[in-house]
Every structure is written in C-alpha cells, then in structure tokens.
Design an enzyme around this catalytic site. Sequence first.
Site, PDB file in Angstrom:
ATOM      1  N   GLU A 190      -5.279  -9.211   1.244  1.00  0.00           N
ATOM      2  CA  GLU A 190      -5.884  -8.860   2.536  1.00  0.00           C
ATOM      3  C   GLU A 190      -7.370  -8.602   2.368  1.00  0.00           C
ATOM      4  O   GLU A 190      -7.775  -7.825   1.515  1.00  0.00           O
ATOM      5  CB  GLU A 190      -5.274  -7.582   3.131  1.00  0.00           C
ATOM      6  CG  GLU A 190      -3.968  -7.751   3.856  1.00  0.00           C
ATOM      7  CD  GLU A 190      -3.570  -6.467   4.575  1.00  0.00           C
ATOM      8  OE1 GLU A 190      -4.453  -5.811   5.170  1.00  0.00           O
ATOM      9  OE2 GLU A 190      -2.378  -6.127   4.530  1.00  0.00           O
TER      10      GLU A 190
ATOM     11  N   GLU B  67       0.802  -1.225   0.000  1.00  0.00           N
ATOM     12  CA  GLU B  67       0.000   0.000   0.000  1.00  0.00           C
ATOM     13  C   GLU B  67       0.833   1.271   0.000  1.00  0.00           C
ATOM     14  O   GLU B  67       0.380   2.325   0.447  1.00  0.00           O
ATOM     15  CB  GLU B  67      -1.001  -0.004   1.155  1.00  0.00           C
ATOM     16  CG  GLU B  67      -2.043  -1.092   1.010  1.00  0.00           C
ATOM     17  CD  GLU B  67      -3.303  -0.824   1.813  1.00  0.00           C
ATOM     18  OE1 GLU B  67      -3.372   0.196   2.503  1.00  0.00           O
ATOM     19  OE2 GLU B  67      -4.213  -1.652   1.741  1.00  0.00           O
TER      20      GLU B  67
END
Length: 453
Positions: free
Chosen positions: A239, A128
């Site tokens: 995730e 990220e």
Amino acid sequence: MQTRQLLALALAVAATEAAHQGFNYGNTKSDGSAKSQSDFAAEFSTAKNLVGTSGFTSARLYTMIQGGTSATPISAIPAAIAEDTSLLLGIWASGGNVANEIAALKAAIAQYGADFGKHVVGISVGSEDLYRNSVDGVKSKAGLGANPDDLVSYIHQVREAIAGTSLSGAPIGHVDTWTAWVNGSNSAVIDACDWLGFDGYPYFQNTMPNSISDAKALFDESVAKTQAVAKGKEVWITETGWPVSGKTENLAVANTANAKAYWDQVGCPLFGNTNTWWYILQDADPVTPNPSFGIVGSTLSTTPLFDLSCSAVSSSSAVPSATAAATAASGAGASGSQTSGFATAAAGSSSAAKPTFSVGKGPNGSYNGTYPGSWNSTRPGANGGSSGSSGSSGSSGSSGSSGSSGSGASGHSSSTGSSSFPSSTNLLSNSASGLSGSLFGAVAAVFVALAAL
C-alpha cells in the site's frame, strides 16, 4: 541451437518473473455497502485498461469473506478469474474471525479449483495487526490488533489449509507498517513469512517535512528500514499513494498535481520491477472521503484524474539499495537498545481527523488500521523518525497492556531479486539492488548460462 533455446527460455522465464502491479480492493464501497461480483469485475476491467498504462492486472484483497456474510468466499475471486486478474489474497487476522476466514479460503479452493490457484500470487495473513496492537496503535484507537505469536499461529494454520491444494505453492506473508517490522519483538512473524508486505504514506508523516518534494525520500527510507530486517526475504509494496483531494497534513497538500508527482517519483520506478499494489483505483463511490486517494473519480472510468504514463520517468531506484538498507538498519536502533514504545515516533505529535469512509475495512466493518479504516496520524507508520534516530523497537506486544519491550532491529540487508536460477540471483544481487519480482534476475540468469557455454 543451444543459444536459441536459452534465449527462448529467457523470454519464458521473464514472462513469469514480471512483477505484479495492481490496486487494493476492499469488500465494501465507501458507504459500507457490500460489493458484488459485477462491481469487482468492473473495477478489474477498468484497472487493466487505464489510459497511459500497460495495465494493472493484480488485486490485493483484505479479506476472504464476501461483504454481509459470515464465511462466504468473496465474489472478487470469480471476477478475477473472468477478468484474468491475479490475486494477493487477504486473511483478516484481528478480532477473532480467522476460523471463518480460513473456512472461506477452503470453500473457495473447493469451488474454483485450479482456475483459482493459477490466479493467486500470494496470501497475506493479516494487515497492520502488529501496528494496531502497538502502544501507538492503541493510543490512536486504531482498532483490534493481534499478537506476534497469534499471527505466527495463523500463518501456520493457513499453510496447513492450502497444503495439497491448488494453492499449495502460494507464498504466505504479512502486511504491516515499517515501524512494526523493525520492532524486534515482532521478529517471529518475519521468520514465519515468505515475504513482507510494506504499507507507507508520506502524506501522513505530519510531524516532519512531508511536502511532495520530501515524499520519495521518506518512502525510500522506510522501505530500506524494512528491507534491513527482512532477513533476505522479499519486501512487497502492498500500500502507498497520495490523495487527489482532502485536508492538508503539515506540508503535504492533497491535489491531483501532487498525486501525479508521487505516482511519477514513487510509483513509476516500482511498476514492472517490484510487486506493488497501489492505493487506490476508486474510493469515491458513492461517497467521496476526505482525503480521497482514488485515481478515478466517482464514476468508474479508464480515463484517470491525472496522467499515469511513465514513459518519461526514470526506472532507477525502484527500491532502496542494499547499502541504503544497511544504513537504515544502523540508524534504526540496530545496536539492540530497548525502549518502551517506538522511539522513532515523534513525541507529542498531533493527531489528524480520522477518515469516515469504509473502503478497505475488514469483513463486515471491522477496522483496518492502515489507511483506509481508523486512521490517526500519530501512528508510528505515519510519524517514524528519519535515518539516524535511535531505538526503533519496543512497541507493546499486547493490546496496550504490559507488553514486552523489543530489542532493536537487527541489521540484515535484503537481497530480494528472485529468479528460476538461484546461482545467478546470488551472483547479481548487488546489481539488482533488491528488485522484488524483477525481470532482471531472469534475464541475467540466462546470460550467465550463455557465458558458461
């Protein structure tokens, strides 16, 4: 005899093509203390023997570095070798620590050799970083990110580091939010990757209807948008999850009943079909965070907080179809319009309190912008718009400064089912509906070969 040999080959190929299923594991506990090899071994053993499952035998790591050290290889590696748990390695790519990460990677290769190599299913360079580097990430104080060009450089450095080693065949990717992936200014990262990692949490999409009954649609939509720009590369679910306890986010209620529903609706179709790392096995040791996503409580146990069996759940729609991905592309700004910031992020959205726990942070406490870590619900990964919204691109390409406005997402549909027989993958890609790491491609390939006899 040929038929028997081909059927035997089908079984052998299917065994190697089975999708990986596992959990995410940080290098620290929820109080910030470093995990030991025995801690990792206990978690991996528990994951393999969870009641109601076929076993979760893979682990995604965020960093190569052992907690509390500068460049010592993470002790999850010997634990994984001992427990026969496969590894999606993580290289923490923000904050200028990449040299130490690569040093730890090289040291691990030298120390553990072939045993290490056969347990590695991939390497993620970053987690990220693009989101944290976006306008919304900076507003949310999500922590240090990285520019696309830097990530591409890091990916090349990792390729050089593993060349000629036991990890030379490991596919390399990057993990980010779907809004980072559809931002055209980040396309160089897609080009540099072998696969794309997707992080998504409908629970946090609190500026739109996000009850548990909305969750699967929100998840499928964001995966489809990622597939649409993946240029035919596999999209791995790195995730996702639903909390068992914690605060309410708009219509999303955190409890075990909803966590079970999300597991059934989103997880079960993925498991065994698409490479998936769930968030999370345990996050309540020794402190229970708010919200808490752990499927086991504060005491590590093979008995989960809710029923994990998937026997009665349909395995269809493991990932959105190619048609859905193409539709998502057209609704995600594929026309090439340029905007400043993410047009799909809701304007004026309210921010949620940030969790205070540290499971899943980078080495020695650096933030991971994905949940866990520094979280703010105004992040585009939480509040991206629905299908049909225009202009999905344009997040800043630099840390909140003058970054470039990216072009809209290109409308590539993804065919991700891979096998040892490329021709069968091409022939049957529509039927496979893009199942990443699926048994389908392997078995179908053998039937194609049989038909040719």
